[in-house]
Design a protein around this motif. Structure first.
Motif, PDB file in Angstrom:
ATOM      1  N   LYS A   1       0.816  -1.220   0.000  1.00  0.00           N
ATOM      2  CA  LYS A   1       0.000   0.000   0.000  1.00  0.00           C
ATOM      3  C   LYS A   1       0.849   1.270   0.000  1.00  0.00           C
ATOM      4  CE  LYS A   1      -0.799  -0.714   4.848  1.00  0.00           C
ATOM      5  NZ  LYS A   1       0.185   0.207   5.390  1.00  0.00           N
TER       6      LYS A   1
ATOM      7  N   ARG B   1      -3.740   6.867  20.146  1.00  0.00           N
ATOM      8  CA  ARG B   1      -4.420   7.098  18.862  1.00  0.00           C
ATOM      9  C   ARG B   1      -5.095   8.472  18.856  1.00  0.00           C
ATOM     10  NH1 ARG B   1      -3.990   2.646  15.945  1.00  0.00           N
ATOM     11  NH2 ARG B   1      -5.053   3.611  14.208  1.00  0.00           N
TER      12      ARG B   1
ATOM     13  N   ARG C   1      -7.091  -5.641  17.954  1.00  0.00           N
ATOM     14  CA  ARG C   1      -7.187  -4.604  18.987  1.00  0.00           C
ATOM     15  C   ARG C   1      -8.614  -4.053  19.049  1.00  0.00           C
ATOM     16  NH1 ARG C   1      -3.382  -0.661  15.493  1.00  0.00           N
ATOM     17  NH2 ARG C   1      -4.968   0.184  14.119  1.00  0.00           N
TER      18      ARG C   1
ATOM     19  N   SER D   1       0.111   1.420  19.250  1.00  0.00           N
ATOM     20  CA  SER D   1      -1.033   2.000  18.527  1.00  0.00           C
ATOM     21  C   SER D   1      -2.353   1.373  18.964  1.00  0.00           C
ATOM     22  CB  SER D   1      -0.845   1.835  17.014  1.00  0.00           C
ATOM     23  OG  SER D   1      -0.822   0.466  16.682  1.00  0.00           O
TER      24      SER D   1
ATOM     25  N   ARG E   1       5.145   4.868  13.815  1.00  0.00           N
ATOM     26  CA  ARG E   1       6.527   4.403  13.986  1.00  0.00           C
ATOM     27  C   ARG E   1       7.373   5.479  14.674  1.00  0.00           C
ATOM     28  NH1 ARG E   1       8.554   0.161  10.686  1.00  0.00           N
ATOM     29  NH2 ARG E   1       6.859  -0.915   9.618  1.00  0.00           N
TER      30      ARG E   1
ATOM     31  N   ARG F   1      -4.008   1.925   8.412  1.00  0.00           N
ATOM     32  CA  ARG F   1      -4.838   0.790   8.847  1.00  0.00           C
ATOM     33  C   ARG F   1      -6.297   1.214   9.041  1.00  0.00           C
ATOM     34  NH1 ARG F   1      -0.272  -0.525   8.389  1.00  0.00           N
ATOM     35  NH2 ARG F   1       0.852  -2.262   9.323  1.00  0.00           N
ATOM     36  N   ASP F   2      -6.479   2.484   9.442  1.00  0.00           N
ATOM     37  CA  ASP F   2      -7.828   2.957   9.786  1.00  0.00           C
ATOM     38  C   ASP F   2      -8.160   4.256   9.057  1.00  0.00           C
ATOM     39  OD1 ASP F   2      -6.011   4.580  11.066  1.00  0.00           O
ATOM     40  OD2 ASP F   2      -7.218   4.813  12.879  1.00  0.00           O
TER      41      ASP F   2
ATOM     42  N   SER G   1       0.526   7.241   7.422  1.00  0.00           N
ATOM     43  CA  SER G   1       0.175   7.286   8.853  1.00  0.00           C
ATOM     44  C   SER G   1       1.005   6.296   9.663  1.00  0.00           C
ATOM     45  CB  SER G   1      -1.318   7.031   9.056  1.00  0.00           C
ATOM     46  OG  SER G   1      -1.673   5.772   8.542  1.00  0.00           O
TER      47      SER G   1
ATOM     48  N   ASP H   1      -2.777  -6.035  14.898  1.00  0.00           N
ATOM     49  CA  ASP H   1      -3.489  -4.926  14.246  1.00  0.00           C
ATOM     50  C   ASP H   1      -4.977  -5.228  14.049  1.00  0.00           C
ATOM     51  OD1 ASP H   1      -1.056  -3.675  14.180  1.00  0.00           O
ATOM     52  OD2 ASP H   1      -0.727  -3.903  12.027  1.00  0.00           O
TER      53      ASP H   1
ATOM     54  N   ARG I   1       2.052  -9.351  13.656  1.00  0.00           N
ATOM     55  CA  ARG I   1       1.615  -7.961  13.498  1.00  0.00           C
ATOM     56  C   ARG I   1       0.171  -7.914  12.977  1.00  0.00           C
ATOM     57  NH1 ARG I   1       3.701  -3.091  11.240  1.00  0.00           N
ATOM     58  NH2 ARG I   1       5.642  -3.927  10.425  1.00  0.00           N
TER      59      ARG I   1
ATOM     60  N   SER J   1       3.023  -1.214  16.462  1.00  0.00           N
ATOM     61  CA  SER J   1       1.804  -2.012  16.420  1.00  0.00           C
ATOM     62  C   SER J   1       1.229  -2.159  17.832  1.00  0.00           C
ATOM     63  CB  SER J   1       2.127  -3.382  15.803  1.00  0.00           C
ATOM     64  OG  SER J   1       1.006  -4.200  15.807  1.00  0.00           O
TER      65      SER J   1
HETATM   66  O1   DC Z   1       2.179   0.635   8.048  1.00  0.00           O
HETATM   67  P1   DC Z   1       3.312   0.419   9.075  1.00  0.00           P
HETATM   68  O2   DC Z   1       3.841  -0.978   9.071  1.00  0.00           O
HETATM   69  O3   DC Z   1       4.385   1.434   8.894  1.00  0.00           O
HETATM   70  O4   DC Z   1       2.628   0.677  10.508  1.00  0.00           O
HETATM   71  C1   DC Z   1       3.284   0.379  11.714  1.00  0.00           C
HETATM   72  C2   DC Z   1       2.248   0.089  12.790  1.00  0.00           C
HETATM   73  O5   DC Z   1       1.556   1.295  13.120  1.00  0.00           O
HETATM   74  C3   DC Z   1       1.167  -0.913  12.425  1.00  0.00           C
HETATM   75  O6   DC Z   1       1.533  -2.246  12.730  1.00  0.00           O
HETATM   76  C4   DC Z   1      -0.008  -0.467  13.240  1.00  0.00           C
HETATM   77  C5   DC Z   1       0.197   0.998  13.423  1.00  0.00           C
HETATM   78  N1   DC Z   1      -0.668   1.799  12.547  1.00  0.00           N
HETATM   79  C6   DC Z   1      -1.941   2.020  13.005  1.00  0.00           C
HETATM   80  O7   DC Z   1      -2.314   1.539  14.057  1.00  0.00           O
HETATM   81  N2   DC Z   1      -2.783   2.802  12.268  1.00  0.00           N
HETATM   82  C7   DC Z   1      -2.405   3.322  11.106  1.00  0.00           C
HETATM   83  N3   DC Z   1      -3.248   4.082  10.426  1.00  0.00           N
HETATM   84  C8   DC Z   1      -1.105   3.060  10.614  1.00  0.00           C
HETATM   85  C9   DC Z   1      -0.257   2.278  11.354  1.00  0.00           C
END
Ligand code: DC
Length: 251
Positions: free
Chosen positions: A19, A107, A215, A101, A42, A128-129, A37, A212, A208, A98
Motif C-alpha cells: 500500500k 491514537r 485490537r 497503537s 513508527r 490501517r484505519d 500514517s 493490528d 503484526r 503495532s
Molecule cells: O504501516 P506500518 O507498518 O508502517 O505501521 C506500523 C504500525 O503502526 C502498524 O503495525 C499499526 C500501526 N498503525 C496504526 O495503528 N494505524 C495506522 N493508520 C497506521 C499504522
C-alpha cells in the motif's frame, strides 16, 4: 467527523501489502498530498523506545505523542531535528508501533495530526484505519491485501533493499546469512537459508496482523464501502492503474 474539505482517497491494508508504494504513486499521479500514517505511529514508537518510556505509563506515551516533533521532508522522516528515516523502518520499531497503537489515548493524541494532511488539491492516505476512522467520508476507500506468505517475501526484500547495499536484495536474501541483514530484520542469528529467513519474517507478519486486527480500537479491517484488492498477481503498476481508474469513476 465533518466532511473533509478536500478529496481524500484512503488505502488501508496489512503490513507489506504494497500500500505504501501504491499510495505514493497514486498521490504523484493525481498531484495530491500523501499521508503515511504508519510513519507517524513508527515515529512515536521510536521516540518512546529511545527515551525508554515505560510501556505501562499511558500518560507518558500520550504526552510523547502530543509533543512529537515530527517533520516529513519528501521521503524523509525527521524526529526532533534528526533524520530518522532508516531507524523507524526497523522491524522492532514496527512491532512496538503495532503494540503502542492499540492504546486509545495514543491514537487520540495522533488523530488531528493525520487529519491536518487533508489539504488542497487532495490527499492519498495510507494506513490501517484511514477509511474507518480518520477519513470516514473519503471519496474512495481501497483495502489492499494478499497472503502473509507473499507479503513476507516482499517485506524481506524491502528491508534488505533499504540497507542501500550494492548487492541485489534478492542475492542477499538468498544468502540469508549476513548478520547485518538479520539484525535489520530483527531475526535471530544464525539463519542459513532463504526459506528460513522468509519463514521468520512471515511469523513476524502474522504476529503484526494479529495485533493490528484484534485490537479493540480501530482494528485493521476493510471500511464500509471499501473496494478490496488482492494484489497477489498484480504488479504495483497494475494496482496503481486500477486505483486511478476507480478514482476517475468515483469523481
Ligand atoms: O504501516 P506500518 O507498518 O508502517 O505501521 C506500523 C504500525 O503502526 C502498524 O503495525 C499499526 C500501526 N498503525 C496504526 O495503528 N494505524 C495506522 N493508520 C497506521 C499504522
Amino acid at each position: 467527523m465533518a466532511n473533509s474539505p478536500v478529496p481524500v482517497l484512503t488505502i488501508d491494508g496489512p503490513v507489506a501489502s504494497g500500500k505504501g508504494t501504491v499510495a505514493r504513486r497514486v498521490a504523484e499521479a493525481l498531484g495530491f498530498h500523501l499521508l503515511d500514517s504508519g510513519a507517524i505511529y513508527r515515529a512515536h514508537a521510536f521516540a518512546c523506545l529511545r527515551q525508554n518510556t515505560n510501556a505501562n505509563d499511558i500518560k507518558a506515551l500520550e504526552d510523547t505523542a502530543k509533543v512529537l516533533a515530527l517533520e516529513f521532508l519528501g521521503d524523509q522522516v525527521w524526529i526532533d531535528g534528526a533524520n530518522a528515516t532508516q531507524e523507524i523502518r526497523a522491524e522492532a520499531v514496527g512491532l512496538a508501533a503495532s503494540a503502542l497503537s492499540a492504546i486509545p489515548d495514543v491514537r487520540a493524541a495522533l488523530l488531528q495530526r493525520q487529519r491536518d494532511f487533508a489539504k488542497a488539491p487532495g490527499l492519498v492516505a495510507d494506513g490501517r484505519d484511514m477509511g474507518t476512522v480518520v477519513f470516514p467520508d473519503a471519496a474512495l476507500k481501497i483495502y489492499l491485501t494478499t497472503t502473509a506468505h507473499e507479503r513476507a517475501t516482499r517485506r524481506a526484500l524491502q528491508v534488505v533493499a533499504s540497507l542501500g547495499t550494492t548487492n541485489s536484495p534478492k542475492q542477499l536474501i538468498e544468502k540469508g546469512n549476513s548478520d547485518t541483514i538479520l539484525g535489520s530484520l530483527g531475526l535471530e542469528s544464525p539463519l542459513r537459508s532463504a526459506d528460513a529467513v522468509r519463514a521468520q519474517v512471515e511469523a513476524q507478519i502474522r504476529q503484526r496482523d494479529a495485533q493490528d486486527k484484534s485490537r479493540a480500537i480501530a482494528p485493521l479491517r476493510p471500511a464500509a464501502g471499501a473496494i478490496v484488492i488482492d494484489n497477489a498477481n498484480h504488479t504495483p503498476e497494475q494496482t496503481v492503474a486500477g486505483v486511478l481508474a476507480l478514482w476517475r469513476l468515483r469523481r
